[in-house]
Design a protein around this motif. Structure first.
Motif, PDB file in Angstrom:
ATOM      1  N   GLU A  84       0.876  -1.179   0.000  1.00  0.00           N
ATOM      2  CA  GLU A  84       0.000   0.000   0.000  1.00  0.00           C
ATOM      3  C   GLU A  84       0.905   1.217   0.000  1.00  0.00           C
ATOM      4  O   GLU A  84       1.420   1.607   1.054  1.00  0.00           O
ATOM      5  CB  GLU A  84      -0.907  -0.013   1.234  1.00  0.00           C
ATOM      6  N   PRO A  85       1.079   1.853  -1.099  1.00  0.00           N
ATOM      7  CA  PRO A  85       2.007   2.991  -1.232  1.00  0.00           C
ATOM      8  C   PRO A  85       1.750   4.071  -0.198  1.00  0.00           C
ATOM      9  O   PRO A  85       2.676   4.681   0.333  1.00  0.00           O
ATOM     10  CB  PRO A  85       1.728   3.520  -2.636  1.00  0.00           C
ATOM     11  N   GLY A  88       1.139   3.948   2.576  1.00  0.00           N
ATOM     12  CA  GLY A  88       1.725   3.698   3.858  1.00  0.00           C
ATOM     13  C   GLY A  88       3.098   4.311   3.979  1.00  0.00           C
ATOM     14  O   GLY A  88       3.578   4.546   5.082  1.00  0.00           O
ATOM     15  N   MET A 133       3.865  -8.063   5.602  1.00  0.00           N
ATOM     16  CA  MET A 133       2.681  -8.555   4.916  1.00  0.00           C
ATOM     17  C   MET A 133       2.563  -8.029   3.485  1.00  0.00           C
ATOM     18  O   MET A 133       1.460  -7.851   2.968  1.00  0.00           O
ATOM     19  CB  MET A 133       1.434  -8.176   5.727  1.00  0.00           C
ATOM     20  N   LEU A 143      -1.938 -14.651  -5.760  1.00  0.00           N
ATOM     21  CA  LEU A 143      -0.913 -13.642  -6.028  1.00  0.00           C
ATOM     22  C   LEU A 143      -0.781 -12.646  -4.893  1.00  0.00           C
ATOM     23  O   LEU A 143       0.239 -12.007  -4.742  1.00  0.00           O
ATOM     24  CB  LEU A 143      -1.243 -12.872  -7.321  1.00  0.00           C
ATOM     25  N   ARG A 144      -1.810 -12.488  -4.189  1.00  0.00           N
ATOM     26  CA  ARG A 144      -1.675 -11.498  -3.123  1.00  0.00           C
ATOM     27  C   ARG A 144      -2.530 -11.912  -1.938  1.00  0.00           C
ATOM     28  O   ARG A 144      -3.390 -12.761  -2.020  1.00  0.00           O
ATOM     29  CB  ARG A 144      -2.082 -10.114  -3.622  1.00  0.00           C
ATOM     30  N   TYR A 145      -2.259 -11.199  -0.943  1.00  0.00           N
ATOM     31  CA  TYR A 145      -3.012 -11.467   0.272  1.00  0.00           C
ATOM     32  C   TYR A 145      -4.125 -10.453   0.383  1.00  0.00           C
ATOM     33  O   TYR A 145      -3.918  -9.257   0.233  1.00  0.00           O
ATOM     34  CB  TYR A 145      -2.079 -11.369   1.481  1.00  0.00           C
ATOM     35  N   THR A 190       0.861   8.471   8.624  1.00  0.00           N
ATOM     36  CA  THR A 190       1.927   8.743   7.644  1.00  0.00           C
ATOM     37  C   THR A 190       1.586   9.966   6.806  1.00  0.00           C
ATOM     38  O   THR A 190       2.414  10.888   6.626  1.00  0.00           O
ATOM     39  CB  THR A 190       2.116   7.527   6.722  1.00  0.00           C
ATOM     40  N   HIS A 207      -2.178   3.725  10.514  1.00  0.00           N
ATOM     41  CA  HIS A 207      -0.796   4.037  10.197  1.00  0.00           C
ATOM     42  C   HIS A 207      -0.709   4.928   8.969  1.00  0.00           C
ATOM     43  O   HIS A 207       0.020   5.929   8.937  1.00  0.00           O
ATOM     44  CB  HIS A 207      -0.026   2.746   9.981  1.00  0.00           C
ATOM     45  N   ASN A 208      -1.472   4.507   8.063  1.00  0.00           N
ATOM     46  CA  ASN A 208      -1.443   5.308   6.822  1.00  0.00           C
ATOM     47  C   ASN A 208      -1.858   6.745   7.074  1.00  0.00           C
ATOM     48  O   ASN A 208      -1.301   7.684   6.508  1.00  0.00           O
ATOM     49  CB  ASN A 208      -2.339   4.667   5.773  1.00  0.00           C
ATOM     50  N   PRO A 213       1.396 -16.556   1.839  1.00  0.00           N
ATOM     51  CA  PRO A 213       1.465 -15.244   1.196  1.00  0.00           C
ATOM     52  C   PRO A 213       1.466 -14.103   2.207  1.00  0.00           C
ATOM     53  O   PRO A 213       2.007 -13.051   1.947  1.00  0.00           O
ATOM     54  CB  PRO A 213       0.213 -15.199   0.332  1.00  0.00           C
ATOM     55  N   ARG A 214       0.835 -14.341   3.367  1.00  0.00           N
ATOM     56  CA  ARG A 214       0.792 -13.278   4.357  1.00  0.00           C
ATOM     57  C   ARG A 214       2.182 -12.911   4.826  1.00  0.00           C
ATOM     58  O   ARG A 214       2.435 -11.789   5.245  1.00  0.00           O
ATOM     59  CB  ARG A 214      -0.005 -13.724   5.580  1.00  0.00           C
ATOM     60  N   MET A 273       5.212 -16.238  -6.484  1.00  0.00           N
ATOM     61  CA  MET A 273       4.345 -17.368  -6.186  1.00  0.00           C
ATOM     62  C   MET A 273       4.682 -18.579  -7.028  1.00  0.00           C
ATOM     63  O   MET A 273       4.515 -19.702  -6.586  1.00  0.00           O
ATOM     64  CB  MET A 273       2.877 -16.999  -6.409  1.00  0.00           C
ATOM     65  N   SER A 329       2.610  -8.108  -0.490  1.00  0.00           N
ATOM     66  CA  SER A 329       2.093  -9.116  -1.420  1.00  0.00           C
ATOM     67  C   SER A 329       3.263  -9.878  -2.014  1.00  0.00           C
ATOM     68  O   SER A 329       4.325  -9.311  -2.255  1.00  0.00           O
ATOM     69  CB  SER A 329       1.327  -8.429  -2.546  1.00  0.00           C
ATOM     70  N   PRO A 330       3.075 -11.067  -2.283  1.00  0.00           N
ATOM     71  CA  PRO A 330       4.157 -11.862  -2.848  1.00  0.00           C
ATOM     72  C   PRO A 330       4.440 -11.563  -4.324  1.00  0.00           C
ATOM     73  O   PRO A 330       5.549 -11.494  -4.768  1.00  0.00           O
ATOM     74  CB  PRO A 330       3.709 -13.297  -2.653  1.00  0.00           C
ATOM     75  N   GLY A 331       3.415 -11.403  -5.090  1.00  0.00           N
ATOM     76  CA  GLY A 331       3.650 -11.187  -6.528  1.00  0.00           C
ATOM     77  C   GLY A 331       3.563 -12.480  -7.312  1.00  0.00           C
ATOM     78  O   GLY A 331       3.704 -13.562  -6.769  1.00  0.00           O
ATOM     79  N   LYS A 332       3.336 -12.325  -8.567  1.00  0.00           N
ATOM     80  CA  LYS A 332       3.095 -13.475  -9.420  1.00  0.00           C
ATOM     81  C   LYS A 332       4.283 -14.395  -9.522  1.00  0.00           C
ATOM     82  O   LYS A 332       4.197 -15.591  -9.267  1.00  0.00           O
ATOM     83  CB  LYS A 332       2.714 -12.961 -10.823  1.00  0.00           C
TER      84      LYS A 332
END
Lengths: 136, 1229
Positions: A10-11, A13, A54, B1168-1170, B1004, B1000-1001, A69-70, A62, A56-59
């Motif tokens: 999440e940018p 952040g 946490m 692919l993602r959580y 920030t 948090h965000n 993934p968490r 994976m 994301s892992p990405g394609k």
């Protein structure tokens, strides 16, 4: 110029830090998943890593392995420390910014060796300070 | 009446009075004469008599009026005799007088002419007999007084009185040397003088005869050759004397009247006084105080002054009779005293002769008399004071002790002290233990004159008693008896001592011990006498002690003289008194004989009685010991059997051996056998024997229903006694083994009212022809004991089996408990089930099935099987909760169920059980906290015995499984719970993350904003920051709302505020709120026109906004990158619809409903993602929508074509549609 790679899915952040950091002679780069992070690390040299566990892992990631993934971020750190990331210094300085409060995970992270383990939500200035100190 | 004036010569009167005083033993006397005209008494001799002093008159004159009552009565004619006044009757104290005798002076009937008052200083001096004497004297005096002029006669009279007084003194001399006979001689001699008689004789009464004692005439004493006696009878048949004696009369006859008296019998040869010589006769009776005739005094032939017999005159009534009266009275007194004296003498002799010490003490305590026995024992202590010889100690002196004895003496009602144990010091200083008996002594007037004491030297008695004690130590009867007779011989004068004991058989008394000074008598030993004959028999019968010191005087029918010349004898019974039961056993008698009379005293009797009772006890003990030996033998036999029956694990075989050994070895029977009952086969057979041929043991088997004697005994539970043939016997066996020659008994051995077997035993008739009653009793006791022992052995055996089973089950439980820990620690269901099955196998159950309850469908489904056959039916084992099937029933009933025959039991699925070949099974329901978890089936087909057999055993075994099953149920449940917990934990973790991240965000961004502001103060960048901040804040708030609303802990309720409005506005806001966010993921938010055209409706703006936000949020989350999210709305008349569609991770159809449940999320995960989320969003949507009376639905359609692609790409178009009615009822809020 200290180069920081931010791994955060999440940018919002972290992007608020950039301006302030750039003023302090930092160069900030953002990777939104572990895949991207790895790519960046392999392509460029970074002085610091800011890691969200946490992420994301990405394609690609994976496809590489079946991992929780968490905790992809954890996996990234483990890989770095294990020297599995090409062109990446295993002892790369890492600052962890995460919302994870899982004790065992925290232990693991700390064992791998990080400069700081900051739990979200984190004070803005503290973050700036941490990076400043991490330089040394 | 002519007044008599009496002229008195004082000297004469003085002499008379002096003599009268002597004769009456007074101290002085006074004479008072009565003056009729003046009615007063005047003293004419003597002075200061108490009578007048009493009357308090002066000058020795008293008028009758003033006289005391007694006196008055004398003169009034009420009283005619004299009377005595004792000291107490004088109201005025007189110094001179303590006793007074007042005798009226009179010649004929009528008023007395005066009084003679005799006085004495001693109290109680005068007695009734003295009145008689005094009266006689007074009569003489009266005579003298009356005829006082006749001096000559008076002189003579006075002289006579003088003689009389002298004679009476002699008579009354008590302790003079003269014997009674001498005194009689003296008196009759004096009588002749006093009475002027030629002859006087004295007759004494003995029984019914009068016997001539003595006679005196002028020639001297008449010697009587033969004893002369006359019977005392009425009538003259035997002469005068008898008649006179009979009538106790005064006989005064003379002259012709005498010669011609019918009593005269000239022919009577015994008449010693020749009748010719008889001129006058005066006979006077001698009477004692009871008016019994003691004797007669005769005077014959009155002489004149010249000493010649008066032929024509006799003895005068006036003079001679009173004189005779005085003489006879004195004689009577004298005889009485003499008798007393004789008695005393006799007593003296006894006292002198007895070896027991006798001591007489004066009333002051001086020992005035000691018999030789006392002198012998104590030494001569005469005239010493008794107090000096009682021992003194710190508590009391000898005097105290002496006083104490006297006190005790007086305390007794009969004033005697008996057998008082005390100690007395002898002259030599030795202290002798005594048993003392004391009585009071009185003199002839009844006054206490001292005490007499008889003592028994206890040392002797104690020694003898000690001997007696030692008897008790002896056990031999003969030794005891011999000891007794030897001990008895120690008595002085003892000629023989013997003991007779009673023999029941012959009913006689048998000499069992005899010692005699005559050795020949020893032959009498073991001879017997009839039990009630003779002295010993009498004592044995009456049980009373016999003591005689003059045996020949005993009545002949009591006396059975075996021994001659027995003069003294003691016989005591030997009788045993059982103190507990109070019963008596008359054992015999002890007897001691002496050939001397008066050999034995009361003390000796007492001693023998004691000896007798000790002997009884000793004999009893000896008898007991003899029977004891018999009992010992019985006890040993008993003990032998007892040994086999005690101990932890009695063995039936050993018990039987014990019986046989006891019966044959100890009790001495000729043989013994034991037969045992076989319940199953209903047979009684001999199993063991002693002294019987082997063959016999094998052949003696009979059915319990047969007529055989053994069977009979078992059936009737009763013993039999056989002396020969009996119809119940087996003829074959009887003859073969020659049972004819035995006398035997067969006794049943019973335990708990059940006959286990029999004991047979007996004697060879040539040795003993009967079995005694006590032997049979012993056998019975042994058998009873054995019965108890056998019962115990059986009990022990049962207990052992029980114990073995318990041990086994305990082991099983242990094993299962161990396993339980592993099971409970299992983390997955598989692991748990594995452990469960392993455990079951370990304890022997290798086949079964575990079925679990499907929470969703509520069906019972077989999940895990143990054993191949069960595995084969696992998949088919699916049952509904309400089925009749055993599994469902077990769960519904919450109780384990046993199926003994699965094929026939309607509860079992016939097809499955026959397929798996299950014959029997045990179904245990698994229930945790009242919730059914599943069932455990245990296959019991391999144990038909267990299933068909004892229920309790089966139950006990199954109980173990049930315990285990319940724990397994818990384990299974736990696992589910654990998973849930994990889930929850994960949920919480996610929730936390969801709170923290946005916060948090915010921080920030705010930070950035601040920073920017600090740096540039530029306005254009502010928007960017602020907007984002707004969005985030909004988001966080939403999440918080979500969580808190559904949290049970917070009490928040959803409050709805329905207002009219357009959904369009709300949708626009929501979309705006997510625009940027969507942009980050490359998503476009398209709001279709339909939304704009949505009509006004009643709705809660806030809540609906939340619902739509949630849906948009979901859409954003689950969309793939660079997709679009469509929001559309349409009106279908009554309702409005809002649709939110996205393209991304879809929802599988089977989860369409679940996702609205809360805390669940779609299972499809983005590889692919959580994707973060709480799983609450849709639930809230649903609730909000439903509160609007609407509904929410989802559709999700895969966009790929092949299943493979669908799985890989996860590409779906998902649409959520909210439908709410346009119109609401007005009254609904």
């Amino acid at each position: 110029m200290t180069k920081i790679l931010f791994v955060e899915d999440e940018p919002r952040g972290v992007n608020a830090y950039f301006k302030a950091l750039e003023r302090n002679d930092f160069q900030c780069v953002l990777a939104q998943d572990v895949d991207e992070a790895i790519a960046r690390l392999q392509a460029e040299k970074f002085d610091l890593l800011s890691l969200d566990i946490m992420s994301s892992p990405g394609k690609r990631f994976m496809r590489m392995r079946e991992v929780e993934p968490r905790l992809a971020g954890l996996f990234l750190l483990e890989s770095i420390r294990a020297g599995k990331i090409k062109n990446c210094d295993p002892n790369l300085k890492v600052v962890v910014l995460t919302a994870v409060v899982n004790k065992p995970v925290e232990e693991k992270i700390k064992k791998l060796g990080v400069l700081d383990y900051l739990k979200k939500p984190i004070d803005f200035n503290k973050v700036i300070e941490t990076f400043k100190n991490a330089r040394n | 009446m002519k007044r008599e004036h009496i002229q008195l010569d004082n000297s004469l009167l003085g002499e008379i009075v002096t003599n009268a005083v002597k004769i009456t033993r007074s101290e002085r006397a006074c004479v008072l004469l009565y003056d009729q005209t003046l009615d007063r008494l005047e003293c004419c001799y003597g002075q200061n008599c108490a009578l007048l002093t009493e009357a308090n008159t002066s000058g020795c004159i008293i008028t009758l009026q003033d006289a005391p009552l007694h006196l008055k009565e004398l003169f009034n004619g009420y009283v005619s005799a004299g009377y005595i006044l004792k000291n107490g009757e004088f109201s005025v104290k007189t110094n001179n007088s303590h006793s007074q005798m007042v005798i009226p002076l009179r010649r004929q009937q009528g008023k007395p002419s005066g009084l003679l008052v005799f006085e004495s200083n001693q109290q109680g001096h005068f007695h009734e007999e003295d009145i008689d004497v005094a009266q006689s004297v007074v009569e003489l005096c009266a005579l003298v007084l009356q005829e006082s002029q006749q001096h000559a006669n008076s002189d003579r009279m006075v002289g006579k009185l003088g003689l009389l007084s002298n004679a009476s003194n002699v008579l009354l001399a008590e302790f003079e040397d003269k014997s009674l006979a001498e005194k009689f001689d003296f008196i009759v001699e004096k009588a002749t003088e006093i009475l002027d008689a030629e002859l006087c004789s004295l007759w004494l009464v003995k029984g019914d005869h009068a016997i001539l004692e003595t006679s005196y005439s002028q020639e001297g004493k008449i010697i009587i050759k033969n004893s002369v006696s006359r019977p005392i009878i009425d009538g003259f048949q035997t002469g005068m004397t008898g008649h006179i004696a009979f009538h106790k009369m005064v006989f005064n006859v003379y002259g012709e009247a005498l010669w011609n008296h019918p009593a005269r019998n000239p022919n009577n040869p015994e008449d010693f006084v020749p009748s010719q010589k008889m001129y006058s006769e005066l006979a006077y009776p001698m009477l004692d105080e009871d008016q019994n005739l003691i004797g007669l005094l005769f005077a014959y032939n009155k002489k004149d002054v010249n000493g010649q017999p008066l032929k024509n005159a006799g003895f005068s009534k006036e003079f001679d009779e009173p004189l005779m009266k005085i003489l006879t009275t004195k004689l009577v007194i004298s005889i009485k005293n003499a008798n007393l004296l004789k008695k005393l003498r006799d007593y003296e002799l006894i006292v002198e002769s007895t070896p027991d010490p006798v001591v007489i003490c004066s009333d002051k305590g001086f020992m005035t008399y000691m018999n030789p026995g006392a002198i012998n024992l104590f030494g001569d202590l005469r005239d010493c004071h008794v107090a000096d010889f009682f021992p003194s100690d710190e508590n009391s002196t000898g005097l105290d002790k002496a006083r104490e004895i006297k006190r005790r003496l007086f305390r007794n009602p009969d004033k005697r002290l008996r057998n008082d144990e005390t100690t007395f010091k002898s002259k030599s200083g030795e202290f002798i233990p005594l048993s003392l008996s004391v009585s009071l002594l009185h003199d002839e007037h009844g006054k206490e004159a001292g005490t007499i004491g008889i003592a028994k030297d206890l040392r002797e008695t104690k020694a003898l008693l000690a001997t007696g004690q030692s008897l008790l130590q002896t056990q031999e009867i003969d030794a005891i008896l011999n000891q007794i007779v030897q001990c008895s011989m120690r008595l002085p004068n003892c000629k023989r001592a013997y003991i007779k004991l009673y023999d029941e058989k012959s009913d006689r008394l048998v000499f069992r011990a005899l010692i005699s000074k005559n050795p020949d008598e020893a032959q009498l030993l073991y001879q017997s006498t009839p039990k009630h004959k003779g002295m010993t028999g009498y004592v044995f019968k009456t049980q009373r002690t016999y003591l005689s010191n003059n045996v020949p005087a005993e009545l002949p029918d009591r006396y059975f003289p075996l021994f001659a010349n027995v003069k003294s004898k003691i016989v005591v019974p030997i009788t045993y008194l059982d103190k507990e039961t109070g019963g008596k056993r008359e054992l015999g008698v002890i007897s001691v004989d002496s050939e001397e009379p008066n050999s034995f005293s009361m003390n000796d009797q007492y001693f023998f009685e004691t000896l007798g009772s000790q002997a009884a006890v000793a004999l009893q003990n000896a008898n007991l010991i003899a029977s004891k030996n018999n009992i010992i033998m019985q006890l040993q036999a008993f003990e032998r059997v007892q040994q086999t029956t005690t101990g932890k694990y009695p063995d039936v075989d050993q018990i039987f051996d014990g019986i046989l050994s006891a019966v044959v070895d100890i009790l001495g029977f000729a043989y013994a056998t034991i037969s045992e009952v076989d319940k199953e086969q209903q047979i009684i057979g001999t199993i063991k024997g002693r002294n019987v041929p082997e063959e016999f043991i094998k052949s003696a088997r009979h059915s319990l229903g047969s007529g055989d004697i053994q069977a009979w005994v078992v059936r009737h539970k009763d013993a039999v006694y056989l002396t020969g043939w009996d119809d119940r016997l087996d003829r074959g066996i009887y003859e073969k083994f020659n049972h004819e020659r035995f006398v035997r008994t067969i006794i049943p051995i019973i335990a708990r009212d059940e006959v286990l077997g029999t004991l047979e035993t007996g004697y060879d008739k040539t040795d003993k022809d009967q079995i005694e009653k006590d032997e049979i009793e012993t056998l019975q006791r042994i058998v009873n004991l054995a019965g108890i022992g056998i019962e115990q052995a059986n009990l022990v055996r049962r207990l052992k089996n029980e114990l073995a089973l318990t041990n086994e089950l305990e082991k099983q439980l242990d094993a299962l408990n161990q396993a339980s820990i592993r099971i409970l620690n299992s983390t997955t269901e598989n692991e748990a089930i594995n452990h469960i099955f392993k455990s079951l196998e370990s304890i022997g159950y290798t086949k079964g099935m575990l079925a679990l309850v499907n929470e969703v469908s509520k069906k019972i489904e077989g999940k895990y099987a143990l054993g191949e056959n069960w595995q084969s039916i696992l998949a088919d084992s699916k049952y509904d909760w309400h089925d009749n099937n055993i599994l469902a029933q077990s769960l519904r009933l919450k109780s384990p169920l046993l199926v003994k025959n699965c094929l026939k039991d309607p509860r079992c699925d016939k097809r499955l059980v026959s397929k798996a070949k299950i014959r029997a099974q045990y179904v245990i329901p698994l229930i945790v906290k009242d919730k059914p978890v599943g069932t455990l089936q245990i296959d019991l087909s391999d144990w038909p015995k267990l299933v068909q057999g004892d229920e309790t055993q089966l139950q006990r075994r199954m109980k173990v499984l049930e315990t285990f099953a319940s724990q397994s149920a818990i384990a299974i449940r736990n696992i589910k719970d654990v998973l849930t917990i994990h889930h929850l934990e994960a949920n919480i973790a996610e929730t936390a993350h969801e709170f923290r991240s946005p916060l948090h965000n915010i921080m920030t961004q705010l930070g950035g904003l601040k920073d920017y502001l600090e740096q540039t103060q530029g306005e254009k960048d502010i928007d960017q920051f602020v907007n984002v901040i707004e969005e985030e804040i909004y988001r966080a708030k939403r999440q918080v709302d979500n969580s808190l609303l559904l949290s049970e802990r917070t009490q928040e309720t959803m409050e709805f505020d329905f207002k009219e409005g357009y959904l369009q506005d709300v949708i626009k806001n929501c979309v705006d709120a997510y625009r940027l966010r969507a942009l980050e993921r490359g998503l476009s938010m398209i709001v279709k026109d339909g939304v704009k055209h949505l009509p006004k409706i009643f709705f809660d703006r806030d809540k609906m906004g939340q619902a739509i936000t949630n849906l948009i949020d979901n859409a954003v989350k689950y969309s793939h990158f660079n997709q679009y999210i469509e929001i559309n709305g349409f009106d279908d008349g009554t309702q409005v619809n809002v649709e939110i569609t996205d393209r991304g991770l879809g929802i599988p159809p089977h989860e369409f409903e679940i996702i609205f449940r809360g805390f669940t999320r779609v299972s499809t995960k983005d590889k692919l993602r959580y994707i973060p989320g709480t799983g609450l969003g849709l639930k809230i949507c649903k609730e909000i929508v439903e509160k609007h009376d609407g509904e929410i639905k989802v559709t999700s359609v895969p966009l790929s074509h092949s299943p493979r692609m669908i799985k890989e790409l996860q590409d779906y178009r998902t649409t959520f549609r909210i439908t709410i009615p346009k119109f609401r009822r007005r009254n609904e809020p």
